[in-house]
Scaffold this active site. Sequence first.
Site, PDB file in Angstrom:
ATOM      1  N   ASN A   9      -9.834  -5.796 -11.815  1.00  0.00           N
ATOM      2  CA  ASN A   9      -8.990  -4.608 -11.993  1.00  0.00           C
ATOM      3  C   ASN A   9      -7.809  -5.012 -12.863  1.00  0.00           C
ATOM      4  O   ASN A   9      -6.899  -5.688 -12.399  1.00  0.00           O
ATOM      5  CB  ASN A   9      -8.527  -4.121 -10.601  1.00  0.00           C
ATOM      6  CG  ASN A   9      -7.553  -2.955 -10.699  1.00  0.00           C
ATOM      7  OD1 ASN A   9      -7.312  -2.410 -11.774  1.00  0.00           O
ATOM      8  ND2 ASN A   9      -6.984  -2.570  -9.564  1.00  0.00           N
ATOM      9  N   LYS A  11      -5.568  -3.177 -14.015  1.00  0.00           N
ATOM     10  CA  LYS A  11      -4.393  -2.327 -13.756  1.00  0.00           C
ATOM     11  C   LYS A  11      -3.786  -1.856 -15.083  1.00  0.00           C
ATOM     12  O   LYS A  11      -4.530  -1.631 -16.032  1.00  0.00           O
ATOM     13  CB  LYS A  11      -3.394  -3.075 -12.861  1.00  0.00           C
ATOM     14  CG  LYS A  11      -4.075  -3.605 -11.584  1.00  0.00           C
ATOM     15  CD  LYS A  11      -3.132  -4.097 -10.531  1.00  0.00           C
ATOM     16  CE  LYS A  11      -3.917  -4.571  -9.313  1.00  0.00           C
ATOM     17  NZ  LYS A  11      -3.077  -5.011  -8.211  1.00  0.00           N
ATOM     18  N   HIS A  94      -7.177   3.147  -4.795  1.00  0.00           N
ATOM     19  CA  HIS A  94      -6.432   1.884  -4.785  1.00  0.00           C
ATOM     20  C   HIS A  94      -5.065   2.097  -4.127  1.00  0.00           C
ATOM     21  O   HIS A  94      -4.454   3.155  -4.290  1.00  0.00           O
ATOM     22  CB  HIS A  94      -6.267   1.363  -6.222  1.00  0.00           C
ATOM     23  CG  HIS A  94      -5.754  -0.041  -6.241  1.00  0.00           C
ATOM     24  ND1 HIS A  94      -4.419  -0.338  -6.091  1.00  0.00           N
ATOM     25  CD2 HIS A  94      -6.399  -1.227  -6.349  1.00  0.00           C
ATOM     26  CE1 HIS A  94      -4.274  -1.655  -6.124  1.00  0.00           C
ATOM     27  NE2 HIS A  94      -5.459  -2.218  -6.276  1.00  0.00           N
ATOM     28  N   GLU A  96      -2.204   1.158  -4.847  1.00  0.00           N
ATOM     29  CA  GLU A  96      -1.107   1.522  -5.764  1.00  0.00           C
ATOM     30  C   GLU A  96      -1.145   3.012  -6.089  1.00  0.00           C
ATOM     31  O   GLU A  96      -0.099   3.643  -6.247  1.00  0.00           O
ATOM     32  CB  GLU A  96      -1.187   0.649  -7.031  1.00  0.00           C
ATOM     33  CG  GLU A  96      -0.777  -0.786  -6.717  1.00  0.00           C
ATOM     34  CD  GLU A  96      -1.465  -1.852  -7.534  1.00  0.00           C
ATOM     35  OE1 GLU A  96      -2.042  -1.552  -8.587  1.00  0.00           O
ATOM     36  OE2 GLU A  96      -1.423  -3.026  -7.091  1.00  0.00           O
ATOM     37  N   GLU A 166      -8.588  -4.323   0.802  1.00  0.00           N
ATOM     38  CA  GLU A 166      -7.447  -4.976   0.167  1.00  0.00           C
ATOM     39  C   GLU A 166      -6.203  -4.777   1.034  1.00  0.00           C
ATOM     40  O   GLU A 166      -5.536  -3.737   0.932  1.00  0.00           O
ATOM     41  CB  GLU A 166      -7.179  -4.358  -1.214  1.00  0.00           C
ATOM     42  CG  GLU A 166      -8.340  -4.442  -2.176  1.00  0.00           C
ATOM     43  CD  GLU A 166      -7.877  -4.347  -3.632  1.00  0.00           C
ATOM     44  OE1 GLU A 166      -8.148  -5.289  -4.366  1.00  0.00           O
ATOM     45  OE2 GLU A 166      -7.219  -3.358  -4.001  1.00  0.00           O
ATOM     46  N   GLY A 172      -1.027  -9.054  -5.069  1.00  0.00           N
ATOM     47  CA  GLY A 172       0.000  -9.488  -6.020  1.00  0.00           C
ATOM     48  C   GLY A 172       1.099 -10.337  -5.406  1.00  0.00           C
ATOM     49  O   GLY A 172       2.138 -10.551  -6.030  1.00  0.00           O
ATOM     50  N   SER A 213      -4.765 -11.281  -4.034  1.00  0.00           N
ATOM     51  CA  SER A 213      -4.430 -12.665  -4.403  1.00  0.00           C
ATOM     52  C   SER A 213      -5.636 -13.600  -4.420  1.00  0.00           C
ATOM     53  O   SER A 213      -5.529 -14.781  -4.076  1.00  0.00           O
ATOM     54  CB  SER A 213      -3.319 -13.215  -3.488  1.00  0.00           C
ATOM     55  OG  SER A 213      -2.137 -12.455  -3.650  1.00  0.00           O
TER      56      SER A 213
HETATM   57  P1  13P Z   1      -4.160  -9.243  -7.072  1.00  0.00           P
HETATM   58  O1  13P Z   1      -5.473  -9.983  -7.244  1.00  0.00           O
HETATM   59  O2  13P Z   1      -3.260  -9.361  -8.258  1.00  0.00           O
HETATM   60  O3  13P Z   1      -3.498  -9.580  -5.777  1.00  0.00           O
HETATM   61  O4  13P Z   1      -4.534  -7.683  -7.003  1.00  0.00           O
HETATM   62  C1  13P Z   1      -5.538  -7.265  -6.148  1.00  0.00           C
HETATM   63  C2  13P Z   1      -5.856  -5.857  -6.440  1.00  0.00           C
HETATM   64  O5  13P Z   1      -5.060  -4.966  -6.194  1.00  0.00           O
HETATM   65  C3  13P Z   1      -7.156  -5.564  -7.058  1.00  0.00           C
HETATM   66  O6  13P Z   1      -7.424  -4.207  -7.038  1.00  0.00           O
END
Ligand code: 13P
Length: 251
Positions: A9, A11, A94, A96, A166, A172, A213
Amino acid sequence: MRKPFVAGNWKMNKTSDQATLLAADMLPGLEAVKTVERVICPPFTSLMVLSGMLADSEVKLGAQNLHWEESGAYTGEISPAMVKEFCQFVILGHSERRAYFGDTDESVNKKVKAAFAHGLIPIVCVGETLDEYESGKTAEVVTRQVKNGLKEIESENAEKLVVAYEPIWAIGTGKAANPEGANAVIGGVVRQNLAELFGNDRAQKIRILYGGSVNGQNAASFFQQPEIDGGLVGGASLKAEDFVKIVESAT
Ligand code: 13P
């Protein structure tokens, strides 16, 4: 029985020029790992150019969102048919998007149905906040997200689904979940709820990923867990070498 699955992803990162360079960098490494289903999910603006690059590749493309309506006066939105022009997959729900853009279990459910109606495979994200985790509400929150987000999905479609667990506190932060703990939530809560929705045989076919992560060092410890079928990778999917290493650890 379930083919391992790893998606990157990206983002809100990379212009289309930068995306082209990154994809070119990782493609040879990704192509080599045939036993893993490999998907990259760049921003909408790079889908067209990358779909050209990947035309003869087994590496597939995914979008990061869609709107459930077919077309119309929805300024700034992208329809399922528009996504389907370039993608086989779409990330939905997601954390976010839930936190910053108003996605709810109800809107995620509409998006999942719209995705299937257009032949797209949704990668549906669920996971609890740090507060919910610390107060022991993980199972309750994840159950609600799975049950409401995936309600009234046709059983034949259900087994194509991909679900990503997740935990928000692991995204992150560099603080990945404990692999055994993630395995317990994925098997005991996510797959259990999928079995209640779609029956055990179908639930056993659904790929469930861990995200949060994941990196080249820790990926194998997640993928060794019996209930974890792969990963949804954020930050580390923006580095060709790291992402290829993660995909290799899923074999
Ligand atoms: P990270 O791997 O940067 O922690 O992000 C995970 C994520 O949100 C994947 O959709």
